[in-house]
Design a protein around this motif. Structure first.
Motif, PDB file in Angstrom:
ATOM      1  N   ARG A 132       0.834  -1.177   0.127  1.00 14.43           N
ATOM      2  CA  ARG A 132       0.046  -0.038  -0.115  1.00 14.43           C
ATOM      3  C   ARG A 132       0.834   1.179   0.129  1.00 14.43           C
ATOM      4  N   ARG A 162       1.240   5.444   0.322  1.00 13.39           N
ATOM      5  CA  ARG A 162       0.419   6.723   0.818  1.00 13.39           C
ATOM      6  C   ARG A 162       1.554   7.950   0.060  1.00 13.39           C
ATOM      7  N   TYR A 177       6.587   9.487  -1.061  1.00 10.91           N
ATOM      8  CA  TYR A 177       5.737   8.440  -0.704  1.00 10.91           C
ATOM      9  C   TYR A 177       6.057   7.579   0.329  1.00 10.91           C
ATOM     10  N   GLY A 211      -9.256   5.997   2.675  1.00  4.15           N
ATOM     11  CA  GLY A 211      -7.900   6.232   3.134  1.00  4.15           C
ATOM     12  C   GLY A 211      -7.038   7.282   2.511  1.00  4.15           C
ATOM     13  N   HIS A 244      -5.106   6.108   0.118  1.00  2.29           N
ATOM     14  CA  HIS A 244      -3.920   5.689  -0.261  1.00  2.29           C
ATOM     15  C   HIS A 244      -4.231   4.673  -1.396  1.00  2.29           C
ATOM     16  N   ASN A 263      -8.881   0.218   4.514  1.00  4.58           N
ATOM     17  CA  ASN A 263      -8.406   1.531   5.159  1.00  4.58           C
ATOM     18  C   ASN A 263      -7.994   1.300   6.528  1.00  4.58           C
ATOM     19  N   LYS A 315      -4.312   1.668   8.340  1.00  7.33           N
ATOM     20  CA  LYS A 315      -4.069   2.674   9.516  1.00  7.33           C
ATOM     21  C   LYS A 315      -3.620   1.554  10.774  1.00  7.33           C
ATOM     22  N   TYR A 351       0.129   0.870   9.828  1.00  7.74           N
ATOM     23  CA  TYR A 351       0.634   2.032   9.944  1.00  7.74           C
ATOM     24  C   TYR A 351       1.123   2.463  11.471  1.00  7.74           C
TER      25      TYR A 351
END
Lengths: 656, 354
Positions: free
Chosen positions: A226, A228, A275, A441, A443, A517, A521, A524
């Motif tokens: 993933r 971001r 990113y 999200g 992302h 999402n 999260k 992360y």
């Protein structure tokens, strides 16, 4: 004082609840451990409930010794001693089973509960998902309730009370947990070396391709990584995630070849895109930066081909920061690259050679040759499919002129071969292409089904240039993900064009995104929370000077202080709901006093009645009625609401 | 030895043993609350520094600053568990494991407060103690309640080095707790310091506090069988004939007065709606005898008291009127339970001021 409770035998309710929770705690290990171990644990539980279903009688000592021997043998035989995790957990689960078998007193239940907490933590050694964490917290809530039950002198289990108490305690612990989680110092490496073993069955890109390997990978909907983006999100057609660069081919397989020169930086022509990538475990070293990467952060490696990796294989979810630009400055072609980029595989047929020569035509430029080749793919009836027919001895020849059905790797490899035949240095690049944007999200989710292969050719003045022959055949592939679910044997691939679907489908889709999402999260902020992220979070919170032991001290003090504060809030005297009867009575007394009656403080209701009637004989009826009602309500059993209301209104109407 | 029996029948010999309620082994030491001098001195000094709850107006209220708290054995094991989990979490850099570890740490901190609070605000009120013979276990009755109505669970109460009891205090109703004390000596028993402790809710911590109470119990002399010789007949016989109170012959009915034994209520009359009547018995033809302390001159004081206690206990189950002469004190002949208690109490307190 001696504890009177520990020696007492367990009540049947405690015994059953303890056993159930232990089985529930160990349940997810069924997926992690050998079935023999899980089976033995279940056998212990079954033995207990078949032969000694009452808490007072437990398995005899000789049986325990025998089972201990069996367990130790099983552990030694089954567990891989070099892998501490499996070994320890096997031992723990079997011990828990044996404790269940011999459990008798409240003391045993303490041991069982502690073992239970331990088993719960070991679950995280295998999986760290949000769902599992929720499950673990739920079970530990149960264990805490059981601990409370173990300290109640009663035989029956007042479930509601226990759950309420345990919920109160666990909920009040959450702020302490959050504080400690944020403040507790994180180490960069483990305390001692770990051998987690290789988790089998991880899907991912390998560093060589055979025709068919990517199409196989593409059938998996698993998330590869993933992303971001900091600011700029590149358009779908530019989302190429560069993996490995393949130079060398024996005709069927393409490999990287040897000796890769390290390189520091590439110079960006377009704006820099920053990113963060959260990768799933691959057990490999490769990272997949956005094409084209500019430089590698410390701890990561990069070479002149623009490949990136880390020294250790990625065994768990891993997050790293990338820096790319859509175009980089062209660099001169080295001799080595020249050599490698023109290497020809074996088994080139005359037909292919002639075709390549015809592409070059009458001294056309390199760009024109590339155009011509792409036109060929575009205009001839090529089909983009996940299940191409098998190719024989001369795969390039067969594919170009006969079957004309293939997946990206077919197009990329045959294109590169054609370019090399036409004297243009070319190489195959594998990686991923595309990715779906999670609307919730923000992302990008890149799945294994986004695995892709494309070509790079070296053009004078432009350097290594990406050419994606797949785009010439199926331009939708580049813009959209493949709808893997829809393909049938050998049929052309359809694309998920993201058209408007029904309400239900949309709802389901949203749920899917929500879940994705949450997962990101979770990974992360929780699973991937490390030293760096801790420091950056503290920076944001304005506590940048905390580090090392100061951090630990702050964690400890903060934890205890916060715990105390929460408890104090709980202690705060709540304003008691005033007794309506008392209020009414006081009201009445006030009215009498306003009328001039002196009421000594020790006057009871009966005396007050007499006193008031004496003082105000003209109101004797009212006073009598009010006092009579008050006395009946005050000293009677269970005053009725409506009668209290009647008294209140009577007092209100009373005037002297 | 001389015991004067005043009796119409020639002889009454008492030689059956009186069954005692307790079968405890009888200790010989001092009363439990006092400290033996050997190990005592340092402890006594220490105890002076202890925070002790003192009664105010007959009621002891446990304040927050009087409560001690320390981890139990299981609390220490739990601590070791937490450290192990923490080391594992650090080693595997496993954040969900950190979460559970820290959550359990939080639960432990909460347990400190909850355990403390389980004793806080308890009110203890001494009511009475059962009088027993020395060597038996007396029970001190305490009233336990929380005026705020907060529930307290699993509170263990006990006197120093005595057996303990477990009681909850779950609603605003006053709960009677009977705390045992193994008596050793006749006399007024001051049980000494009372300890309240609790491990609720998690059993990981033990909170306790010391209470000084106003409690005391009357301990009767340990009954001892002794030979009682009958000497002279009574010089004060019964002259009141069939009137008055006794247990022998039915003489008639009279109206119920509070305090009358329920055994003498005429239930038949009540059922016949004649009101609450009490059957009266004439009883003066029973034997009447005096128990005299001075008459047992060839025994030690305690032995004499013991023999007398035994005799009182035995006579109380027989149709006899007995009186007690104890130095200056004289209890007129009588029978019934209150008479027995009066005699035994006099024996218990012999030689003590007040």
């Amino acid at each position: 004082m001696k504890d009177l409770l520990v020696q007492r035998p367990l009540s049947p309710a405690l015994f059953r609840a303890g056993s159930l929770l232990m089985v529930l705690a160990a349940l997810p290990h069924a997926w992690n451990l050998d079935f023999k171990v899980s089976g033995t644990f279940l056998l212990f539980v079954a033995l207990r409930f078949l032969f000694w279903p009452q808490p007072e009688k437990s398995a005899p000592a000789w049986l325990m010794v025998a089972l201990l021997a069996v367990s130790v043998m099983l552990v030694l035989y089954q567990a891989d001693l070099t892998e501490g995790r499996q070994f320890g957990v096997t031992l723990l689960v079997l011990m828990a089973g044996m404790k269940l078998l011999e459990m008798k007193t409240r003391r045993d239940l303490y041991v069982l509960i502690f073992l239970g907490y331990f088993v719960l933590v070991t679950l995280f050694l295998f999986y760290q998902t949000l769902a599992l964490t929720g499950y673990v917290l739920l079970i530990s809530l149960g264990f805490t309730a059981l601990l409370i039950g173990n300290n109640l002198a009663v035989e029956a289990l007042p479930l509601k009370l226990l759950l309420r108490k345990s919920l109160v305690m666990v909920t009040a612990s959450v702020p302490v947990m959050v504080l400690l989680f944020i403040l507790f110092p994180r180490l960069d490496g483990p305390l001692w070396s770990l051998n987690l073993g290789s988790s089998s069955g991880t899907t991912g890109m390998s560093d060589n391709i055979r025709l068919g390997s990517i199409s196989k990978l593409s059938q998996s909907r698993e998330v590869a990584f993933r992303v971001r983006f900091k600011e700029i999100v590149p358009p779908p057609a530019q989302r190429y995630w560069r993996g490995m660069v393949l130079w060398h081919s024996d005709g069927k397989n393409w490999t990287r070849g040897q000796a890769h020169l390290p390189k520091r930086t590439f110079k960006a022509v377009t704006s820099v895109i920053d990113y963060e990538v959260t990768m799933e475990a691959t057990n490999q070293h490769w990272l997949f930066p956005l094409d084209h990467v500019l430089y590698a952060d410390s701890g990561m490696l990069m070479n002149a081909d623009g490949e990136m990796g880390i020294p250790q294989p990625i065994e768990r979810r891993f997050t790293w920061k990338g820096h790319s630009a859509l175009r980089t400055e062209s660099e001169p072609l080295s001799n080595r690259e020249w050599q490698l980029g023109l290497q020809l595989p074996d088994g080139i047929t005359l037909r292919t050679q002639q075709f390549a020569t015809s592409l070059r035509g009458g001294n056309r430029s390199d760009e024109a040759v590339v155009e011509a080749a792409l036109d060929y793919f575009n205009q001839q009836p090529f089909i983009y499919t996940l299940q191409p027919p098998l190719l024989g001895k001369h795969p390039v020849d067969q594919f170009l002129f006969e079957t004309r059905k293939g997946f990206c790797e077919h197009y990329a490899t045959s294109f590169v071969t054609l370019m090399r035949l036409a004297d243009i240095p070319a190489r195959v690049v594998v990686g991923y292409q595309g990715g779906e944007l999670n609307p919730l999200g923000g992302h990008l989710v890149v799945r294994q089904s986004d695995a892709h292969a494309w070509a790079e050719v070296w053009l004078e003045g432009r350097g290594w240039t990406r050419v994606d022959p797949t785009a010439a055949v199926a331009p939708e592939r580049i813009e959209h993900s493949i709808a893997v679910e829809d393909y049938a044997d050998g049929s052309p691939i359809t694309f998920d064009l993201g058209g408007a679907s029904g309400f239900v489908a949309g709802f389901v889709n949203n749920l899917r995104w929500l879940r994705d999402n949450l997962q990101l999260k979770w990974h992360y902020w929780i699973v991937g929370f490390n030293n760096q992220r801790q420091q950056s979070l503290l920076q944001k919170l304005g506590l940048p000077q905390l580090d090392g032991y100061r951090l630990g001290l702050a964690a400890a003090l903060g934890g205890i202080g916060l715990g105390a504060l929460l408890f104090a809030i709980g202690l705060w005297p709540r304003r008691k709901e005033k007794d309506p009867l008392k209020k009414s009575y006081q009201h009445f007394k006030n009215k009498l006093e306003q009328g001039g009656l002196k009421i000594p403080p020790s006057t009871g209701p009966e005396d007050l009645n007499k006193l008031a009637i004496q003082a105000f004989p003209h109101k004797a009826g009212d006073i009598q009625a009010i006092m009579g009602q008050y006395i009946a309500l005050r000293y009677g059993a269970r005053p009725r609401r409506d009668m209290i209301t009647a008294l209140q209104s009577r007092v209100r109407r009373f005037h002297l | 030895m001389r015991i004067r029996f005043y009796d119409r029948w020639p002889c009454l010999e008492i030689h059956q043993a009186v069954g005692l309620a307790s079968n405890r082994t009888l200790g010989t030491g001092q009363s439990g609350c006092r400290l033996t001098p050997g190990k005592g001195f340092m402890r006594q000094r220490l105890i002076q520094f202890l925070r002790v709850v003192r009664p105010e107006g007959g009621e002891s209220t446990i304040g927050g600053r009087k409560i001690y708290i320390l981890p139990t054995r299981y609390g220490l094991v739990f601590g070791v568990l937490l450290i192990t989990l923490l080391v594992a979490s650090i080693n595997y850099a496993n954040n969900p494991a950190f979460i559970l570890t820290f959550l359990l740490t939080g639960v432990f901190i909460q347990a400190i407060f909850h355990t403390w609070r389980n004793l806080l605000d308890l009110h203890l009120h001494w009511q009475q103690a059962d009088p027993v013979f020395a060597g038996e276990t007396t029970f001190f009755h305490f009233q336990l309640h929380d005026p705020k109505g907060r529930a307290h669970y699993t509170i263990q109460l006990g006197f120093n080095e005595q057996d303990t009891v477990v009681a909850p205090c779950v609603d605003e109703h006053r709960k009677i707790v009977k705390i045992p004390f193994l008596s050793r000596q006749r006399g007024r028993l001051n049980p000494g310091r009372l300890t309240l402790e609790t491990r609720f809710p998690l059993g990981l911590l033990r909170a306790w506090c010391y209470l000084e109470t106003e409690a005391e119990a009357i301990i009767w002399p340990r009954p001892m069988e002794g030979q009682l010789e009958q000497t002279e007949p009574a010089d004060e016989g019964s002259r009141e004939g069939d009137r008055g109170v006794g247990t022998d012959d039915f003489t008639g009915y009279r109206g119920y007065r509070p305090g009358d034994s329920l055994a003498q209520v005429s239930w038949k009359a009540l059922a016949g709606e004649k009101g609450l009547l009490v059957k009266q018995f004439g009883g003066d033809r029973v034997s009447q005898l005096w128990l005299d302390f001075d008459a047992l001159s060839d025994h030690g004081t305690e032995q004499r008291l013991s023999i007398l206690a035994h005799t009182v206990q035995t006579l109380s189950s027989q149709p006899v009127h007995y009186g007690l002469r104890l130095g200056d004190l004289e209890i007129a002949p009588g029978d019934g339970d209150s008479h027995r208690l009066q005699c035994l109490e006099a024996l218990a307190l012999y030689g003590e001021s007040s």
